[in-house]
Scaffold this motif. Structure first.
Motif, PDB file in Angstrom:
ATOM      1  N   ALA A 112     -11.018  24.494  -6.576  1.00  0.00           N
ATOM      2  CA  ALA A 112     -10.035  25.265  -5.810  1.00  0.00           C
ATOM      3  C   ALA A 112      -9.464  24.439  -4.662  1.00  0.00           C
ATOM      4  O   ALA A 112      -8.247  24.471  -4.396  1.00  0.00           O
ATOM      5  CB  ALA A 112     -10.680  26.538  -5.274  1.00  0.00           C
ATOM      6  N   ARG A 113     -10.313  23.684  -3.984  1.00  0.00           N
ATOM      7  CA  ARG A 113      -9.870  22.885  -2.842  1.00  0.00           C
ATOM      8  C   ARG A 113      -9.003  21.712  -3.294  1.00  0.00           C
ATOM      9  O   ARG A 113      -7.984  21.406  -2.680  1.00  0.00           O
ATOM     10  CB  ARG A 113     -11.081  22.403  -2.043  1.00  0.00           C
ATOM     11  N   ILE A 114      -9.417  21.064  -4.364  1.00  0.00           N
ATOM     12  CA  ILE A 114      -8.631  19.939  -4.875  1.00  0.00           C
ATOM     13  C   ILE A 114      -7.271  20.424  -5.371  1.00  0.00           C
ATOM     14  O   ILE A 114      -6.245  19.776  -5.141  1.00  0.00           O
ATOM     15  CB  ILE A 114      -9.402  19.222  -6.001  1.00  0.00           C
ATOM     16  N   SER A 115      -7.270  21.557  -6.042  1.00  0.00           N
ATOM     17  CA  SER A 115      -6.010  22.128  -6.535  1.00  0.00           C
ATOM     18  C   SER A 115      -5.068  22.437  -5.377  1.00  0.00           C
ATOM     19  O   SER A 115      -3.851  22.213  -5.462  1.00  0.00           O
ATOM     20  CB  SER A 115      -6.282  23.393  -7.354  1.00  0.00           C
ATOM     21  N   GLU A 116      -5.625  22.948  -4.275  1.00  0.00           N
ATOM     22  CA  GLU A 116      -4.815  23.232  -3.095  1.00  0.00           C
ATOM     23  C   GLU A 116      -4.263  21.933  -2.501  1.00  0.00           C
ATOM     24  O   GLU A 116      -3.084  21.862  -2.122  1.00  0.00           O
ATOM     25  CB  GLU A 116      -5.648  23.969  -2.049  1.00  0.00           C
ATOM     26  N   ALA A 117      -5.093  20.912  -2.432  1.00  0.00           N
ATOM     27  CA  ALA A 117      -4.669  19.627  -1.867  1.00  0.00           C
ATOM     28  C   ALA A 117      -3.553  18.996  -2.688  1.00  0.00           C
ATOM     29  O   ALA A 117      -2.650  18.347  -2.140  1.00  0.00           O
ATOM     30  CB  ALA A 117      -5.864  18.679  -1.790  1.00  0.00           C
ATOM     31  N   MET A 118      -3.591  19.201  -3.992  1.00  0.00           N
ATOM     32  CA  MET A 118      -2.594  18.600  -4.873  1.00  0.00           C
ATOM     33  C   MET A 118      -1.205  19.191  -4.678  1.00  0.00           C
ATOM     34  O   MET A 118      -0.214  18.627  -5.143  1.00  0.00           O
ATOM     35  CB  MET A 118      -3.047  18.739  -6.330  1.00  0.00           C
ATOM     36  N   LYS A 119      -1.124  20.301  -3.958  1.00  0.00           N
ATOM     37  CA  LYS A 119       0.182  20.880  -3.649  1.00  0.00           C
ATOM     38  C   LYS A 119       0.923  20.043  -2.612  1.00  0.00           C
ATOM     39  O   LYS A 119       2.150  20.130  -2.491  1.00  0.00           O
ATOM     40  CB  LYS A 119       0.018  22.312  -3.120  1.00  0.00           C
ATOM     41  N   LYS A 120       0.167  19.260  -1.844  1.00  0.00           N
ATOM     42  CA  LYS A 120       0.752  18.474  -0.759  1.00  0.00           C
ATOM     43  C   LYS A 120       0.717  16.972  -1.006  1.00  0.00           C
ATOM     44  O   LYS A 120       1.357  16.212  -0.282  1.00  0.00           O
ATOM     45  CB  LYS A 120       0.017  18.780   0.553  1.00  0.00           C
ATOM     46  N   GLY A 121      -0.047  16.539  -1.991  1.00  0.00           N
ATOM     47  CA  GLY A 121      -0.147  15.104  -2.196  1.00  0.00           C
ATOM     48  C   GLY A 121      -0.791  14.751  -3.514  1.00  0.00           C
ATOM     49  O   GLY A 121      -1.072  15.623  -4.347  1.00  0.00           O
ATOM     50  N   GLU A 122      -1.037  13.484  -3.696  1.00  0.00           N
ATOM     51  CA  GLU A 122      -1.582  12.952  -4.932  1.00  0.00           C
ATOM     52  C   GLU A 122      -3.033  12.535  -4.724  1.00  0.00           C
ATOM     53  O   GLU A 122      -3.358  11.864  -3.743  1.00  0.00           O
ATOM     54  CB  GLU A 122      -0.744  11.741  -5.365  1.00  0.00           C
ATOM     55  N   VAL A 123      -3.899  12.944  -5.626  1.00  0.00           N
ATOM     56  CA  VAL A 123      -5.304  12.540  -5.540  1.00  0.00           C
ATOM     57  C   VAL A 123      -5.418  11.081  -5.959  1.00  0.00           C
ATOM     58  O   VAL A 123      -5.029  10.711  -7.067  1.00  0.00           O
ATOM     59  CB  VAL A 123      -6.201  13.419  -6.434  1.00  0.00           C
ATOM     60  N   LYS A 124      -5.948  10.257  -5.073  1.00  0.00           N
ATOM     61  CA  LYS A 124      -6.024   8.819  -5.312  1.00  0.00           C
ATOM     62  C   LYS A 124      -7.415   8.332  -5.689  1.00  0.00           C
ATOM     63  O   LYS A 124      -7.581   7.202  -6.139  1.00  0.00           O
ATOM     64  CB  LYS A 124      -5.563   8.072  -4.056  1.00  0.00           C
ATOM     65  N   GLY A 125      -8.437   9.169  -5.465  1.00  0.00           N
ATOM     66  CA  GLY A 125      -9.783   8.712  -5.780  1.00  0.00           C
ATOM     67  C   GLY A 125     -10.814   9.779  -5.488  1.00  0.00           C
ATOM     68  O   GLY A 125     -10.525  10.806  -4.858  1.00  0.00           O
ATOM     69  N   MET A 126     -12.023   9.519  -5.973  1.00  0.00           N
ATOM     70  CA  MET A 126     -13.143  10.448  -5.804  1.00  0.00           C
ATOM     71  C   MET A 126     -14.337   9.693  -5.250  1.00  0.00           C
ATOM     72  O   MET A 126     -14.651   8.572  -5.689  1.00  0.00           O
ATOM     73  CB  MET A 126     -13.491  11.066  -7.161  1.00  0.00           C
ATOM     74  N   LEU A 127     -15.016  10.285  -4.266  1.00  0.00           N
ATOM     75  CA  LEU A 127     -16.246   9.729  -3.711  1.00  0.00           C
ATOM     76  C   LEU A 127     -17.409  10.627  -4.099  1.00  0.00           C
ATOM     77  O   LEU A 127     -17.306  11.850  -4.052  1.00  0.00           O
ATOM     78  CB  LEU A 127     -16.165   9.639  -2.185  1.00  0.00           C
ATOM     79  N   TRP A 128     -18.539  10.005  -4.425  1.00  0.00           N
ATOM     80  CA  TRP A 128     -19.716  10.779  -4.838  1.00  0.00           C
ATOM     81  C   TRP A 128     -20.955  10.162  -4.206  1.00  0.00           C
ATOM     82  O   TRP A 128     -21.253   8.986  -4.405  1.00  0.00           O
ATOM     83  CB  TRP A 128     -19.839  10.761  -6.367  1.00  0.00           C
ATOM     84  N   LEU A 129     -21.665  10.942  -3.415  1.00  0.00           N
ATOM     85  CA  LEU A 129     -22.914  10.505  -2.795  1.00  0.00           C
ATOM     86  C   LEU A 129     -23.894  11.664  -2.887  1.00  0.00           C
ATOM     87  O   LEU A 129     -23.852  12.598  -2.103  1.00  0.00           O
ATOM     88  CB  LEU A 129     -22.683  10.104  -1.333  1.00  0.00           C
ATOM     89  N   GLN A 130     -24.768  11.610  -3.874  1.00  0.00           N
ATOM     90  CA  GLN A 130     -25.660  12.724  -4.177  1.00  0.00           C
ATOM     91  C   GLN A 130     -26.784  12.194  -5.059  1.00  0.00           C
ATOM     92  O   GLN A 130     -26.646  11.159  -5.695  1.00  0.00           O
ATOM     93  CB  GLN A 130     -24.871  13.827  -4.902  1.00  0.00           C
ATOM     94  N   GLY A 131     -27.892  12.913  -5.117  1.00  0.00           N
ATOM     95  CA  GLY A 131     -28.945  12.513  -6.039  1.00  0.00           C
ATOM     96  C   GLY A 131     -30.359  12.648  -5.539  1.00  0.00           C
ATOM     97  O   GLY A 131     -31.304  12.481  -6.304  1.00  0.00           O
ATOM     98  N   GLU A 132     -30.528  12.949  -4.247  1.00  0.00           N
ATOM     99  CA  GLU A 132     -31.895  13.086  -3.732  1.00  0.00           C
ATOM    100  C   GLU A 132     -32.691  14.130  -4.517  1.00  0.00           C
ATOM    101  O   GLU A 132     -33.860  13.915  -4.839  1.00  0.00           O
ATOM    102  CB  GLU A 132     -31.855  13.467  -2.247  1.00  0.00           C
ATOM    103  N   SER A 133     -32.027  15.251  -4.826  1.00  0.00           N
ATOM    104  CA  SER A 133     -32.709  16.321  -5.563  1.00  0.00           C
ATOM    105  C   SER A 133     -33.011  15.949  -7.014  1.00  0.00           C
ATOM    106  O   SER A 133     -33.842  16.589  -7.660  1.00  0.00           O
ATOM    107  CB  SER A 133     -31.846  17.596  -5.544  1.00  0.00           C
TER     108      SER A 133
END
Length: 233
Positions: free
Chosen positions: A98-119
């Motif tokens: 939902a948030r990414i879809s909202e952001a795409m109304k104003k600009g272009e998605v250029k990349g994704m960051l992922w930092l997760q895995g402790e669990s």
């Protein structure tokens, strides 16, 4: 990724006029710590702001938009359609869409960051971690309409030996997922809980994320020289 580094007055006021963030109520504002709002009582300094500031320096005059979606403490299983996180009463994946879809109304998605895995850093979850990450990246690329969307994943803190289980899996990620790079956590330190990066390390990590993102975005162009970085490992 959400960030739990201790906020000082100087860090609280740190900003760049070209770096924006999407707030919890889907409004754009100048980005400042804390970027995330998953757990307001403990939200602090993460790598997002320094990442955005480096990207802004690399692209003078361009507005950089950060779309915070992290939910601290979640396993990768929570990042699939319909999954619910009872701790935060959120649907991490669905909310991110939902948030990414909202952001795409104003600009272009250029990349994704992922930092997760402790669990997931255990002998039961780690063997299937990359398979789940592949699916997640594929979904994000479909959502953004970019089958080669650059993705940078960060290692977990090396200060906790148990996290090396996931870090070992992440070394294989660039071979299994195209246009993906890994940002190293070498030398970074924790805030005293053996889990979260301290504020200084979070800032450095954001710069490392940016270096890798710029390398992916410019791999067919001239090499990127980031002389403005405080750390370039």
């Amino acid at each position: 990724m959400a960030g739990r580094g201790v906020l000082t007055d100087s860090l609280r006021n740190l900003h760049d006029s070209c770096v924006f963030m999407l707030t919890r109520d889907l409004k754009w504002t100048i980005a400042r710590h804390p970027i995330h709002f998953d757990k307001p009582s403990v939200a602090g300094v993460g790598p997002g702001l320094s990442f955005g500031m480096v990207m802004a320096k690399a692209h003078p005059g361009v507005k950089i938009g950060l779309v915070p979606c992290a939910v601290g403490g979640t396993s990768i299983d929570k990042w699939q359609p319909g999954a619910f996180d009872p701790v935060t009463s959120t649907h991490p994946y669905d909310d991110a869409v939902a948030r990414i879809s909202e952001a795409m109304k104003k600009g272009e998605v250029k990349g994704m960051l992922w930092l997760q895995g402790e669990s997931d850093s255990n002998t039961d979850s780690a063997p299937v971690y990359l398979d789940e990450l592949k699916v997640l990246v594929k979904r994000m690329r479909k959502l953004t309409g970019k089958r080669k969307l650059p993705v940078v994943v960060g290692e977990l803190g090396r200060y906790n030996p148990s996290y090396q289980i996931i870090n070992n899996e992440l070394t294989k990620a660039p071979l299994q997922i195209k246009n993906l790079a890994v940002a190293t956590s070498e030398g970074l330190t924790e805030k005293g809980d053996n889990t979260h990066f301290d504020a200084k390390s979070a800032g450095i990590f954001g710069e490392r994320f940016a270096i890798k993102m710029l390398e992916l975005q410019n791999k067919d162009k001239e090499p990127v020289v980031c002389k403005f970085l405080t750390d370039s490992k």
